[in-house]
Design a protein around this motif. Sequence first.
Motif, PDB file in Angstrom:
ATOM      1  N   ILE A 243      -4.191  -0.057  19.064  1.00  0.00           N
ATOM      2  CA  ILE A 243      -5.221  -0.660  18.227  1.00  0.00           C
ATOM      3  C   ILE A 243      -6.575  -0.431  18.890  1.00  0.00           C
ATOM      4  O   ILE A 243      -6.719  -0.571  20.087  1.00  0.00           O
ATOM      5  CB  ILE A 243      -5.002  -2.161  17.922  1.00  0.00           C
ATOM      6  CG1 ILE A 243      -5.593  -3.071  18.975  1.00  0.00           C
ATOM      7  CG2 ILE A 243      -3.564  -2.517  17.692  1.00  0.00           C
ATOM      8  CD1 ILE A 243      -5.778  -4.476  18.454  1.00  0.00           C
ATOM      9  N   HIS A 244      -7.524  -0.019  18.109  1.00  0.00           N
ATOM     10  CA  HIS A 244      -8.931   0.133  18.499  1.00  0.00           C
ATOM     11  C   HIS A 244      -9.139   1.304  19.451  1.00  0.00           C
ATOM     12  O   HIS A 244      -8.513   1.387  20.498  1.00  0.00           O
ATOM     13  CB  HIS A 244      -9.509  -1.157  19.088  1.00  0.00           C
ATOM     14  CG  HIS A 244      -9.352  -2.295  18.138  1.00  0.00           C
ATOM     15  ND1 HIS A 244      -9.528  -3.593  18.502  1.00  0.00           N
ATOM     16  CD2 HIS A 244      -9.052  -2.319  16.806  1.00  0.00           C
ATOM     17  CE1 HIS A 244      -9.326  -4.382  17.452  1.00  0.00           C
ATOM     18  NE2 HIS A 244      -9.036  -3.628  16.410  1.00  0.00           N
ATOM     19  N   ASP A 246     -11.725   1.929  21.239  1.00  0.00           N
ATOM     20  CA  ASP A 246     -12.751   1.761  22.271  1.00  0.00           C
ATOM     21  C   ASP A 246     -12.242   1.369  23.662  1.00  0.00           C
ATOM     22  O   ASP A 246     -13.035   1.049  24.551  1.00  0.00           O
ATOM     23  CB  ASP A 246     -13.870   0.823  21.794  1.00  0.00           C
ATOM     24  CG  ASP A 246     -13.376  -0.547  21.374  1.00  0.00           C
ATOM     25  OD1 ASP A 246     -12.154  -0.779  21.385  1.00  0.00           O
ATOM     26  OD2 ASP A 246     -14.225  -1.392  21.020  1.00  0.00           O
ATOM     27  N   ALA A 247     -10.923   1.432  23.864  1.00  0.00           N
ATOM     28  CA  ALA A 247     -10.398   1.377  25.235  1.00  0.00           C
ATOM     29  C   ALA A 247      -9.561   2.632  25.470  1.00  0.00           C
ATOM     30  O   ALA A 247      -8.691   2.662  26.340  1.00  0.00           O
ATOM     31  CB  ALA A 247      -9.571   0.117  25.457  1.00  0.00           C
ATOM     32  N   ARG A 263      -3.382   7.864  27.440  1.00  0.00           N
ATOM     33  CA  ARG A 263      -3.476   7.971  25.976  1.00  0.00           C
ATOM     34  C   ARG A 263      -4.282   9.203  25.582  1.00  0.00           C
ATOM     35  O   ARG A 263      -5.435   9.077  25.144  1.00  0.00           O
ATOM     36  CB  ARG A 263      -4.161   6.732  25.393  1.00  0.00           C
ATOM     37  CG  ARG A 263      -3.528   5.413  25.798  1.00  0.00           C
ATOM     38  CD  ARG A 263      -4.327   4.241  25.259  1.00  0.00           C
ATOM     39  NE  ARG A 263      -3.847   2.976  25.780  1.00  0.00           N
ATOM     40  CZ  ARG A 263      -4.518   1.823  25.658  1.00  0.00           C
ATOM     41  NH1 ARG A 263      -5.696   1.801  25.043  1.00  0.00           N
ATOM     42  NH2 ARG A 263      -4.026   0.710  26.144  1.00  0.00           N
ATOM     43  N   SER A 297      -5.332  -7.907  25.096  1.00  0.00           N
ATOM     44  CA  SER A 297      -5.663  -6.515  25.349  1.00  0.00           C
ATOM     45  C   SER A 297      -5.093  -6.064  26.686  1.00  0.00           C
ATOM     46  O   SER A 297      -4.662  -6.878  27.500  1.00  0.00           O
ATOM     47  CB  SER A 297      -7.180  -6.325  25.343  1.00  0.00           C
ATOM     48  OG  SER A 297      -7.714  -6.769  24.124  1.00  0.00           O
ATOM     49  N   SER A 298      -5.099  -4.779  26.923  1.00  0.00           N
ATOM     50  CA  SER A 298      -4.547  -4.230  28.151  1.00  0.00           C
ATOM     51  C   SER A 298      -5.615  -4.189  29.244  1.00  0.00           C
ATOM     52  O   SER A 298      -6.797  -4.478  28.993  1.00  0.00           O
ATOM     53  CB  SER A 298      -4.030  -2.813  27.892  1.00  0.00           C
ATOM     54  OG  SER A 298      -5.114  -1.909  27.798  1.00  0.00           O
ATOM     55  N   LEU A 301      -9.405  -2.428  29.185  1.00  0.00           N
ATOM     56  CA  LEU A 301     -10.749  -2.906  28.820  1.00  0.00           C
ATOM     57  C   LEU A 301     -11.746  -2.485  29.896  1.00  0.00           C
ATOM     58  O   LEU A 301     -12.951  -2.561  29.706  1.00  0.00           O
ATOM     59  CB  LEU A 301     -10.764  -4.427  28.637  1.00  0.00           C
ATOM     60  CG  LEU A 301     -10.044  -4.940  27.388  1.00  0.00           C
ATOM     61  CD1 LEU A 301     -10.129  -6.463  27.314  1.00  0.00           C
ATOM     62  CD2 LEU A 301     -10.613  -4.318  26.120  1.00  0.00           C
ATOM     63  N   GLY A 345     -10.792 -11.296  22.856  1.00  0.00           N
ATOM     64  CA  GLY A 345     -10.644 -10.108  22.013  1.00  0.00           C
ATOM     65  C   GLY A 345     -11.257  -8.850  22.558  1.00  0.00           C
ATOM     66  O   GLY A 345     -11.255  -7.833  21.859  1.00  0.00           O
ATOM     67  N   CYS A 350     -16.392  -4.241  22.586  1.00  0.00           N
ATOM     68  CA  CYS A 350     -15.790  -5.134  21.577  1.00  0.00           C
ATOM     69  C   CYS A 350     -16.689  -6.333  21.258  1.00  0.00           C
ATOM     70  O   CYS A 350     -16.816  -6.723  20.101  1.00  0.00           O
ATOM     71  CB  CYS A 350     -14.483  -5.713  22.088  1.00  0.00           C
ATOM     72  SG  CYS A 350     -13.260  -4.525  22.606  1.00  0.00           S
TER      73      CYS A 350
HETATM   74  O1  DAV Z   1      -6.068  -1.301  25.470  1.00  0.00           O
HETATM   75  O2  DAV Z   1      -5.469  -3.222  24.682  1.00  0.00           O
HETATM   76  C1  DAV Z   1      -8.052  -3.092  23.367  1.00  0.00           C
HETATM   77  C2  DAV Z   1      -9.115  -2.803  22.373  1.00  0.00           C
HETATM   78  C3  DAV Z   1      -9.873  -4.016  22.018  1.00  0.00           C
HETATM   79  N1  DAV Z   1     -10.887  -3.740  21.023  1.00  0.00           N
HETATM   80  C4  DAV Z   1      -6.130  -2.180  24.612  1.00  0.00           C
HETATM   81  C5  DAV Z   1      -7.061  -1.985  23.458  1.00  0.00           C
END
Ligand code: DAV
Length: 366
Positions: A243-244, A246-247, A263, A297-298, A301, A345, A350
């Motif tokens: 998801i997203h 930006d990470a 990734r 999130s992981s 970030l 979040g 973000c």
């Molecule tokens: O790596 O958990 C977090 C993205 C939050 N906008 C991750 C993605």
Amino acid sequence: MAKIVNSWNDWDPLKRVIVGRCDNSVIPPEEPATSEKVPVDSEMRGMWGLRPLATVERGNECLENLVKAVEDRGVVVDRPTPLQWNQAIGTPDFRNDSMMTCMPPRDILLTIGNEIMASANSFRCRYFEYLAYWPLMKQYFDEDPEFLWTQAPRPRLTDASYKHNYYDEKITLEERLVRTANKDFVTTEVEPMWDAADVMRMGKDLFIQHGLTTNRTAMEWFQRYYPELRVHAMNFPGDPYPIHIDATFVPLRPGLIINNPNRHPAEGQLAIFEANDWQVVDAAQPAHTEPPALCYSSVWLSMNCLVLDPSTVIVEASEVNQQEQMDKLGMNVIPVDLRDAYPFGGGLHCSTADVYREGGCEDYFP
Ligand code: DAV
């Protein structure tokens, strides 16, 4: 009357930005799309309700650090108006026991040129989150005669929007990775669904992550809505919880992207960058081995940075490896203590949404 809204990418000089707020934030109850995002061994599984007040206050303190850092550099900061998020909601199509938060704004608001569009999120708990930004949108509308105030088609989020029994307690990490590789996600294609943080804006090109929060129908919708832009789907097979963007795939300036080393883009999706002599470098390792408590999130970030201009970037204060790498890549690094906002979040990117950056719509991939 002034021009207030303008932004075509994530690196041109930032002049005005929205920073989220943690007030009244909720860990949402389980629903068809969210259980996918919560790792099986997470302490958050099965838990929902208002987040502990002390963590909300601490998260808000972190966001104030960010506000101060950007204001010190002359950036105007706007803030949303939080709702009482722990209320049950309903539409003709679904009911949910609670909403979530107005962190992070990046998931909800997509700025493209003079338009800010509220997204079509797949989480039911986020269906009314846009309301926290409506006072700002009205203000921009009153003050900027060119501002386009837009709401993307609202998804219905009936049971038909999700695959049933997609999630299973026993699913292993390997099985998750096979699903990602097969582009098999929890959402169906009955309607466009997307989080704004899946959309990476690069002038004439939009790179959109296809994953748990954004589907293919959304990409088709974007291409028709913006016929003058080029929409590219991106997949990252190494991510068990995609998801997203930006990470995962983060531009620092024209010609330079940092990419999560776990990734890499799917086969063929780097070709456009290579053909245009862009450098895609593996991001530095995160400084932490675990995310903070109650965080979805992981640890990646670490790379969720906020670029203030093509040579200046804000990086989280404890992310020393990422800071060092940015420095080597020729960026001036501003550290900001934000880690205790992660549980709400996300990181620096973000936690913000663009209102104004200098510059226009360039073609970086001619
Ligand atoms: O790596 O958990 C977090 C993205 C939050 N906008 C991750 C993605």
